[in-house]
Scaffold this motif. Structure first.
Motif, mmCIF file in Angstrom:
data_model
loop_
_atom_site.group_PDB
_atom_site.id
_atom_site.type_symbol
_atom_site.label_atom_id
_atom_site.label_comp_id
_atom_site.label_asym_id
_atom_site.label_seq_id
_atom_site.Cartn_x
_atom_site.Cartn_y
_atom_site.Cartn_z
ATOM 1 N N ARG A 92 0.811 -1.199 0.000
ATOM 2 C CA ARG A 92 0.000 0.000 0.000
ATOM 3 C C ARG A 92 0.846 1.251 0.000
ATOM 4 O O ARG A 92 2.021 1.186 -0.114
ATOM 5 C CB ARG A 92 -0.964 -0.005 1.172
ATOM 6 N N THR B 200 -6.278 -4.831 11.259
ATOM 7 C CA THR B 200 -6.884 -5.191 9.990
ATOM 8 C C THR B 200 -5.935 -6.156 9.283
ATOM 9 O O THR B 200 -4.887 -6.520 9.814
ATOM 10 C CB THR B 200 -7.128 -3.940 9.121
ATOM 11 N N GLY B 201 -6.304 -6.607 8.074
ATOM 12 C CA GLY B 201 -5.472 -7.557 7.351
ATOM 13 C C GLY B 201 -5.275 -7.151 5.911
ATOM 14 O O GLY B 201 -6.100 -6.444 5.325
ATOM 15 N N TYR B 202 -4.171 -7.598 5.323
ATOM 16 C CA TYR B 202 -3.936 -7.394 3.893
ATOM 17 C C TYR B 202 -3.270 -8.630 3.304
ATOM 18 O O TYR B 202 -2.904 -9.566 4.027
ATOM 19 C CB TYR B 202 -3.141 -6.126 3.614
ATOM 20 N N GLN C 156 -3.646 -3.025 -1.697
ATOM 21 C CA GLN C 156 -2.715 -4.011 -1.159
ATOM 22 C C GLN C 156 -1.264 -3.638 -1.462
ATOM 23 O O GLN C 156 -0.361 -3.944 -0.686
ATOM 24 C CB GLN C 156 -3.017 -5.401 -1.728
ATOM 25 N N ILE D 208 -2.619 3.193 7.694
ATOM 26 C CA ILE D 208 -2.182 2.657 8.985
ATOM 27 C C ILE D 208 -1.617 3.801 9.809
ATOM 28 O O ILE D 208 -0.445 4.184 9.659
ATOM 29 C CB ILE D 208 -1.138 1.535 8.797
ATOM 30 N N ARG E 128 -1.974 0.392 16.168
ATOM 31 C CA ARG E 128 -2.557 0.161 14.836
ATOM 32 C C ARG E 128 -1.642 -0.742 14.042
ATOM 33 O O ARG E 128 -0.444 -0.475 13.901
ATOM 34 C CB ARG E 128 -2.724 1.498 14.121
ATOM 35 N N ASP F 200 -1.638 -3.688 10.524
ATOM 36 C CA ASP F 200 -2.241 -4.417 9.416
ATOM 37 C C ASP F 200 -1.465 -5.718 9.284
ATOM 38 O O ASP F 200 -0.249 -5.704 9.068
ATOM 39 C CB ASP F 200 -2.128 -3.574 8.142
ATOM 40 N N ARG G 66 -11.164 -7.006 11.311
ATOM 41 C CA ARG G 66 -11.277 -5.698 11.938
ATOM 42 C C ARG G 66 -11.540 -5.961 13.411
ATOM 43 O O ARG G 66 -12.691 -6.120 13.827
ATOM 44 C CB ARG G 66 -12.381 -4.844 11.316
#
Length: 338
Positions: free
Chosen positions: A2, A93-95, A160, A294, A299, A301, A318
């Protein structure tokens, strides 16, 4: 991955001292059940890139740790201190790294371009917005790396920051982040909530994609509310078994690498993750990536891997919980003295 920021100094870079609390390893939920050999392998991928006097001796010792869990765990316990920076709960969160179909040339099916970075675009420069670029502002200049068959896939590949493209001739091209247009990232999911079409619990990557595909014209306008646009480059040196390139210039590792805000979390630092909610995680990961969305002390990812299965897992993440930095002992005490 990202909107990548590049390699940054390992020292914490918050403008103001962040609230911090030192813990014992016994206070880390699940610490003794993790696979510390895997965590150490991820740490070793990038620790030599941390240009800081507190980290260099720790990284030198890491290379000689025996490859068994007791030794790996002892290494972290002997040379680090767990520190909570900021006030939990965290936001996780996820990527992932998408795998998509594409073509080296436009066809009736493959009509949506991925662009390489325009040569006139300089770091930090505000360039054409997403809407302008999608409207043809740089079309026809030979900047196209590949063509995809879905505008939504183009958008999420930019989110992504990297991916694998299966070309029509059977080859696989890996692409990675090459820069952005200099505009701040705006969450499409938050825009959907603001418009009242969705609630927070309804928003996921899968739902955003389905919503945009169901109404292509309105969907494109929705995507354009995020003015940020990502450019790509071809990456021809990665082994197919390796993950994509993160912000430190090395491959990242499935469920061992996270993207963080480098103002508060040093790139290359081990981070203990206590993710609650669905599919909870208790695991030691490494801060090896960054992202435009982010932001904040608590925080992260989480990188879920490559392909559709990883995308399905990452797209619904999330959750709250806690993230705990592992800092070299001198650095940890220095932070608490600030």
């Amino acid at each position: 991955m990202r909107a990548r920021l590049g390699i940054l100094a390992a020292a914490l870079m918050a403008a103001q001292p962040a609230p911090a609390e030192m813990l014992d390893f016994d206070a880390l939920d699940g610490w003794y059940d993790d696979n510390h050999v895997e965590a150490l392998a991820s740490f070793l991928r990038t620790c030599d890139l941390i240009d800081d006097s507190d980290w260099k001796p720790v990284c030198a010792l890491a290379a000689d740790v025996p490859q068994d869990d007791a030794s790996a765990r002892s290494f972290f316990e002997l040379f680090f201190k767990p520190v909570v920076v900021g006030d939990p709960p965290a936001l996780f969160t996820g990527y992932f790294e998408p795998e998509l179909d594409g073509s080296p040339v436009p066809t009736g099916r493959f009509r949506f371009p991925l662009y390489r970075r325009p040569p006139e675009l300089q770091e930090g420069m505000a360039y054409h917005t997403r809407a302008a670029i999608e409207g043809g502002a740089i079309a026809g200049r030979g900047l196209e790396l590949a063509w995809l068959d879905d505008a939504v896939d183009v958008y999420f590949l930019q989110v992504q920051g990297s991916g694998r493209i299966r070309m029509t001739d059977g080859t696989v091209v890996r692409v990675g982040y090459a820069g952005s247009n200099g505009h701040s990232y705006r969450s499409v999911g938050q825009e959907m909530i603001r418009r009242g079409t969705h609630t927070l619990d309804q928003v996921s990557a899968q739902e955003i994609a389905a919503h945009v595909r169901a109404e292509p014209t309105a969907g494109r306008e929705l995507l354009d509310t995020n003015p940020s646009y990502v450019f790509f480059r071809k990456i021809g040196t990665l082994d197919p078994k390796d993950g994509p390139i993160g912000a430190m210039g090395r491959s990242i590792t499935t469920l061992r690498s996270i993207a963080i805000d480098p103002r508060y979390t040093p790139l290359g630092a081990p981070v203990w993750i206590e993710k609650d909610g669905r599919a909870p995680i208790r695991s030691l990961m490494v801060a090896q990536d960054t992202g435009g969305a982010i932001k904040g002390m608590q925080r992260a990812d989480i990188f879920y891997g490559t392909g559709s299965g990883a995308g399905n897992a990452a797209g619904t993440v999330r959750g709250g919980g806690r993230m705990v930095l592992l800092l070299p002992i001198d650095r940890a005490f220095a932070m608490l003295d600030q």
